[in-house]
Design a protein around this motif. Structure first.
Motif, mmCIF file in Angstrom:
data_model
loop_
_atom_site.group_PDB
_atom_site.id
_atom_site.type_symbol
_atom_site.label_atom_id
_atom_site.label_comp_id
_atom_site.label_asym_id
_atom_site.label_seq_id
_atom_site.Cartn_x
_atom_site.Cartn_y
_atom_site.Cartn_z
ATOM 1 N N PRO A 155 -21.713 6.636 26.003
ATOM 2 C CA PRO A 155 -23.024 6.906 25.399
ATOM 3 C C PRO A 155 -22.921 7.480 23.981
ATOM 4 C CG PRO A 155 -22.529 8.526 27.075
ATOM 5 C CD PRO A 155 -21.432 7.502 27.126
ATOM 6 N N ASP A 211 -27.915 0.767 18.906
ATOM 7 C CA ASP A 211 -28.473 -0.515 19.354
ATOM 8 C C ASP A 211 -29.875 -0.721 18.787
ATOM 9 O OD1 ASP A 211 -26.191 -1.139 20.789
ATOM 10 O OD2 ASP A 211 -26.996 -0.450 22.706
ATOM 11 N N GLU A 212 -30.704 0.325 18.844
ATOM 12 C CA GLU A 212 -32.057 0.228 18.307
ATOM 13 C C GLU A 212 -32.017 -0.055 16.805
ATOM 14 O OE1 GLU A 212 -34.163 3.808 19.266
ATOM 15 O OE2 GLU A 212 -33.918 3.498 21.427
ATOM 16 N N SER A 262 -25.105 7.954 18.727
ATOM 17 C CA SER A 262 -25.607 7.579 20.050
ATOM 18 C C SER A 262 -25.583 6.055 20.122
ATOM 19 C CB SER A 262 -27.038 8.094 20.227
ATOM 20 O OG SER A 262 -27.674 7.414 21.274
ATOM 21 N N GLU A 290 -27.115 4.168 22.137
ATOM 22 C CA GLU A 290 -28.487 3.689 22.336
ATOM 23 C C GLU A 290 -29.243 3.615 20.997
ATOM 24 O OE1 GLU A 290 -32.484 5.299 24.559
ATOM 25 O OE2 GLU A 290 -30.546 5.688 25.515
ATOM 26 N N LYS A 291 -29.101 4.656 20.172
ATOM 27 C CA LYS A 291 -29.779 4.658 18.872
ATOM 28 C C LYS A 291 -29.166 3.628 17.928
ATOM 29 C CE LYS A 291 -31.493 9.369 19.016
ATOM 30 N NZ LYS A 291 -31.443 10.692 18.402
#
Length: 96
Positions: free
Chosen positions: A22, A67-68, A62, A64-65
């Protein structure tokens, strides 16, 4: 299978495992995004990419961030646009 092929496969497996974390280090983020380290530094310096710098030392990202951020400003395919146009015209015919 020769030694070179085995090493290449091991390297791919290691990258896949790291990608599932992550939180990524700077080097991992550069590899994950495919950006050069110098360009990634520029993006962090300009504040154009989300990152964390705990205690003012190392830079972390991060996943996830990331990827965004990587998927922002996406463009629709021609088939998606055609489908939207068909849907739009079908909806507006009811009101005419």
């Amino acid at each position: 299978m020769n030694a070179l092929q085995i090493l290449e496969k091991l390297e791919r497996i290691e990258r896949m495992i790291r990608a599932n974390k992550p939180v990524l280090s700077f080097e991992e983020a550069a590899e994950y995004t495919g950006l050069s380290k110098s360009y990634l530094y520029k993006l962090t310096a300009r504040g154009e990419i989300p990152y964390s710098k705990p205690r003012g030392k190392m830079i972390y990202f991060s996943r996830e961030k990331l990827d965004e951020w990587l998927l922002q400003n996406s463009f629709k395919s021609l088939s998606d646009l055609e489908q939207e146009a068909i849907s739009y015209t079908a909806k507006n015919k009811k009101f005419q």
